[in-house]
Design a protein around this motif. Structure first.
Motif: not given
Lengths: 163, 791
Positions: B199, B696, B709-710, B714-715
């Protein structure tokens, strides 16, 4: 490319007319065409809340609207909440209670905080956390923002009461 | 200082001078800067994890009305890469290029750039670029990258092992342990395998620059959110092949940095190059998807630890292997964070025998580099989980096991087998204070009865050390770290007695401007309103060896104090002449220069003396006119902040959701300059630490190599409802070898967070034998563990 369109917006109490591409977001128009750079862009997909403004009294994310959709609307940005030199109680409280660090989320947080208190004059910490869940801060861990909003609510209630 | 007015500002929660413009929406962040004639850059990034670039057709993009130029690798002739500044022995050579070098190695690596009248138009033009990609096999898992036959990401390296570095367990005095002996002798050997998730800082403001090439003067002004302008200036000039004297970096407000802005990035070169080519201002602002793909990631490690202990709980030895998933190539600091993990893993414990192998591994992912904590939180997660596993195995309470192994308050300086020297602290006192604050015995007692009611409550303890105040330059040299560790400060007194302080530190939310003003006001003994702090302009501010970080104010503060000492000595010399007294009989106190014992009668204000210094009509022999001093402070040693966190949580075994009951922090960062700001830093670092502990994660799809996760949908960064109220207590053990006793503390909050959370979750589910050994402990991951354990 489509022709520019003319948009009339009441911004912080003053009528403004801008000519924008139809695809331009309201956030970009506020920053670039109206020159009000206090409205920040953190994600441009409606998650972070940095671009929060008040539109016809409602909190909205200005990155998720097109400028042309705001034609005829009244908007309030962070630049429009102080009374001249006198800060809005929410602004003072954020400074006093260390509700900001880098300051990037702060304009959106302050407007969201004002919105919360306008609907709930005496919010509990838990209510503040739930109501403001649409705004992200990466610096503070939120605790001092909660304290700031609570403190501002007390001042706003007192001021409202005496008015 | 000897006056009655000692510490009027240090230790006071002085209001932040940073706030006034920010709360009015008048901050000036990088995106708010737009000189006349600015054009806008957008960057085409690789959509593939690993692909050769056989050609780029730019014709259609270049033909679009309003496009000013298209840049590709073909435009980089004469342009250098950014170096990796931490170059450990045995590390394969690795640099950061401006564009993917013939092939793209991760999703998001820059491939081409377009400059156009507006950002909208520049993005239109990106769609017109036609890139001929030849897709190659990729690898996004660190163990798969080390396997035979894995795709080689950097062909010149031969394989994906960038470096293998061994900590042999020799302390700074040269004393070596006996790791094999410890493991032979031990009653119990406890093993753990931990995945520390990937993360990063994910600052709310994305990166950006505005570059202004002045063709007349042949100078480049770069408005940049970098937190290390001095190094950026040095490296950018070298990469562009222009004199460093021609480059000026101006830093506006920064909307969060968290270490990620410490690195040098391809876009730093690209925006400058475009401005030089077009002779007009060029602006680039990263969008959020770019920020998640192309701003450095952090943390990701696969750790394997073995701990040797006697049945009485004495820890005899610790050995481990840390695989650091570096992503496609080394970024500015190389494997630095993983190196710190190896150096710090023995934490607060007297573990005499230690061995750790750290391996830097390339994968087809975004480079893993500088992020708040820098290897420390990873280390603390591993060792603190190991302590809890050991406690459980031995049937000893986890608090008691820590108690039995902690370095004692009278054992400093402590020479750890990780190679670090711990300067000071009182680890047992911090532990006891935390246990008391959380009412440990009571919570333990309640735990059982709550469990009978179906409430799964867990208590997690995690202690930490944070080696900060990096560091004596000579030590950085020994570590093959190619920067200095010093900070400079210039202080100028104007003819009216007001001070201007020039610092290389860059405020990025932590209130550096305010805290340095507090230090200056106290040491000059003048009103803080009469101290101005100048930062963010490399043409004015001192070169900073190491650059701004959350834990650097302590070093910068000493530079301020030392410069002020020189000013006060000069003021005394000048004042003595004016007062017709011997300088030995004159002292500086309360912002005045007075004859000792005759302060009422024979005394001058700082303004009086400053005015004389500027007139220079009557200066002491050898003194130069004006009243200013510069001091470059190279720290004598690292400082070690320390403390203990205790997390209390309830786990919903049906959903894997974690609910907060309490979170207690006891920290010791030496002398505190501004308590309110320190609290803010702890809260913020905790939110970084707990974010990575719970939510995260940069998730990569094994099959496609895509970053899943972009977006911020998603993140998941922690929101208001994900974090608890933190209860903070302080111990104050001043650092013995820094002026003022300050220790760096801006990162400390994230060190023990993941360990405390994972220990609490594991404790809550001890009846099921669930072990939270992978971060983030997301509800779905935890639910799976509970499900597998039959819960």
């Amino acid at each position: 490319m489509a022709e520019n369109m003319s948009v009339v917006i009441n911004v912080n109490g003053a009528g403004r007319e801008v000519s924008v591409e139809p695809r331009k977001t309201l956030a970009d128009a506020i920053r670039e065409d109206l020159g009000l750079t206090g409205t920040h862009l953190g994600c441009e997909h409606g998650v972070c809340g940095a671009c929060t403004i008040l539109l016809d009294g409602e909190v909205v994310r200005s990155c998720l609207m097109l400028a042309v959709q705001a034609d005829g609307a009244e908007i309030t940005t962070i630049e429009g909440i102080a009374d001249g030199d006198a800060l809005h109680p929410m602004q003072s409280a954020f400074s006093e209670y260390h509700g900001l660090q880098c300051g990037f989320c702060t304009p959106g947080m302050i407007l969201a905080g004002i919105d919360v208190v306008s609907r709930n004059p005496d919010p509990s910490p838990q209510e503040i956390r739930e109501e403001m869940g649409g705004n992200i801060c990466r610096c503070t861990g939120y605790q001092k923002i909660v304290e700031s909003v609570q403190a501002a609510a007390a001042v706003m209630s007192a001021e409202g009461g005496s008015a | 200082m000897t006056t009655t007015q000692e510490n009027r500002w240090i230790g006071v929660s002085a209001p932040r001078r940073e706030d006034a413009p920010l709360i009015r929406g008048r901050g000036r962040y990088i995106a708010d800067i737009e000189p006349a004639g600015t054009v806008h850059m957008a960057i085409l990034r690789s959509p593939y994890a690993h692909a050769r670039i056989n050609g780029i057709d730019t014709a259609a993009a270049e033909a679009l009305d309003g496009v000013h130029c298209v840049l590709t690798a073909a435009d980089l002739e004469g342009i250098g890469d950014f170096p990796t500044i931490w170059r450990l022995p045995g590390q394969k050579e690795c640099t950061t290029p401006a564009f993917a070098p013939g092939k793209a190695r991760y999703v998001g690596e820059p491939v081409a750039a377009v400059v156009a009248d507006s950002r909208y138009l520049a993005e239109d033009a990106l769609d017109l670029l036609d890139v001929d990609y030849e897709i190659l096999d990729h690898v996004v898992d660190v163990e798969a990258a080390l396997a035979d036959g894995a795709p080689v990401i950097n062909e010149d390296m031969g394989d994906n092992t960038i470096i293998e570095y061994t900590f042999p367990g020799i302390n700074a005095l040269g004393v070596a342990g006996d790791i094999d002996g410890a493991f032979e002798e031990a009653d119990e050997i406890v093993s753990g395998r931990f995945k520390v998730g990937r993360y990063s800082g994910v600052a709310l403001e994305t990166r950006g620059h505005v570059a202004e090439w002045d063709d007349l003067r042949q100078t480049l002004t770069l408005h940049s959110g970098s937190q290390v302008a001095s190094l950026l200036r040095t490296e950018l000039a070298a990469a562009l092949g222009i004199p460093e004297t021609s480059v000026r970096i101006l830093t506006p407000n920064i909307g969060g940095a968290f270490g990620n802005q410490w690195d040098r990035y391809p876009e730093d070169i690209l925006v400058s190059l475009a401005s030089m080519k077009l002779c007009r201002p060029v602006k680039w602002i990263e969008d959020r998807r770019e920020a998640l793909q192309a701003t450095v990631h952090g943390r990701e490690q696969l750790q394997e630890w073995q701990l040797a202990a006697n049945s009485d709980g004495t820890v005899l030895g610790l050995k481990g292997r840390v695989l650091s998933d570096q992503g496609a190539h080394l970024h500015s600091v190389g494997i630095g964070p993983a190196w710190v993990t190896g150096a710090a893993a023995v934490n607060q414990y007297k573990i005499a025998n230690y061995h750790c192998d750290v391996v830097g591994v390339a994968t087809n992912k975004t480079p893993n580099s500088t992020f708040r904590g820098f290897g420390g939180p990873e280390a603390m997660f591993g060792i603190e989980r190991m302590m809890d596993k050991t406690a459980r195995r031995l049937g000893i309470d986890p608090a008691e096991l820590r108690r039995r192994n902690m370095i004692q308050a009278d054992e400093f300086p402590y020479f750890s087998p990780g190679g670090a020297v711990y300067d000071s602290g009182n680890y047992p006192a911090a532990l006891e204070k935390a246990l008391e604050a959380v009412e440990y015995d009571k919570v333990r007692e309640e735990q059982q009865s709550l469990r009978d009611q179906g409430v799964y409550r867990g208590i997690g303890i995690a202690s930490y050390i944070h080696v900060s105040g990096f560091g004596p330059s000579a030590i950085l040299g020994i570590l093959d770290y190619y920067t200095g560790g010093y900070e400079g400060s210039t202080v100028k007194i104007d003819p009216h007695g007001r001070a201007t302080l020039y610092t290389g530190m860059i405020p990025m939310g932590q209130g550096t401007e305010t805290t340095l003003a507090q230090v200056a006001a106290d040491h000059l003994e003048i009103d803080i309103a009469n101290v101005r702090v100048v930062w963010g302009d490399t043409d004015q501010t001192p070169y900073t060896g190491f650059g701004s970080a959350g834990s650097r104010s302590n070093v910068a503060a000493v530079a301020v104090i030392k410069a002020i000492e020189e000013i006060k000595a000069k003021a005394v010399r000048i004042g003595a002449g004016l007062l017709e007294a011997d300088p030995d009989d004159v002292a500086y106190a309360d912002g005045r220069i007075s004859v000792k014992g005759a302060e009422e009668m024979r005394s001058l204000s700082l303004a009086d003396v400053a005015q004389q210094a500027y007139w220079a009509h009557k200066l002491p022999e050898g003194d130069q006119p004006t009243l200013e001093a510069t001091y470059v402070y190279d720290p004598a040693n690292f400082t070690t902040a320390c403390g203990t966190h205790v997390a209390v949580v309830d786990v919903d075994i049906d959903t894997g959701k974690i609910d907060w009951v309490k979170y207690v922090v006891v920290d010791d960062a030496g002398t505190i300059i501004n308590p309110l700001l320190v609290e803010g830093q702890i809260h913020g670092a905790l939110s970084n630490g707990l974010g990575g502990a719970m939510l995260e994660e940069f998730v990569y799809d094994e099959e496609s190599g895509q970053l899943l996760s972009s977006t911020l949908m998603d993140y998941l960064v922690p929101s208001f409802t994900d974090l608890p109220d933190f209860e903070i207590h302080h111990l104050v053990t001043p650092s013995p070898h820094t002026e003022g006793g300050f220790k760096g503390m801006g990162e400390a909050g994230c060190f023990p967070a993941a360990g405390a959370l994972a220990n609490a979750v594991t404790d809550a589910l001890s009846h099921l034998g669930v072990e939270a050994d992978q971060t983030p402990v997301t509800p779905s991951r935890l639910w799976s563990l509970i499900d597998q354990a039959g819960g």
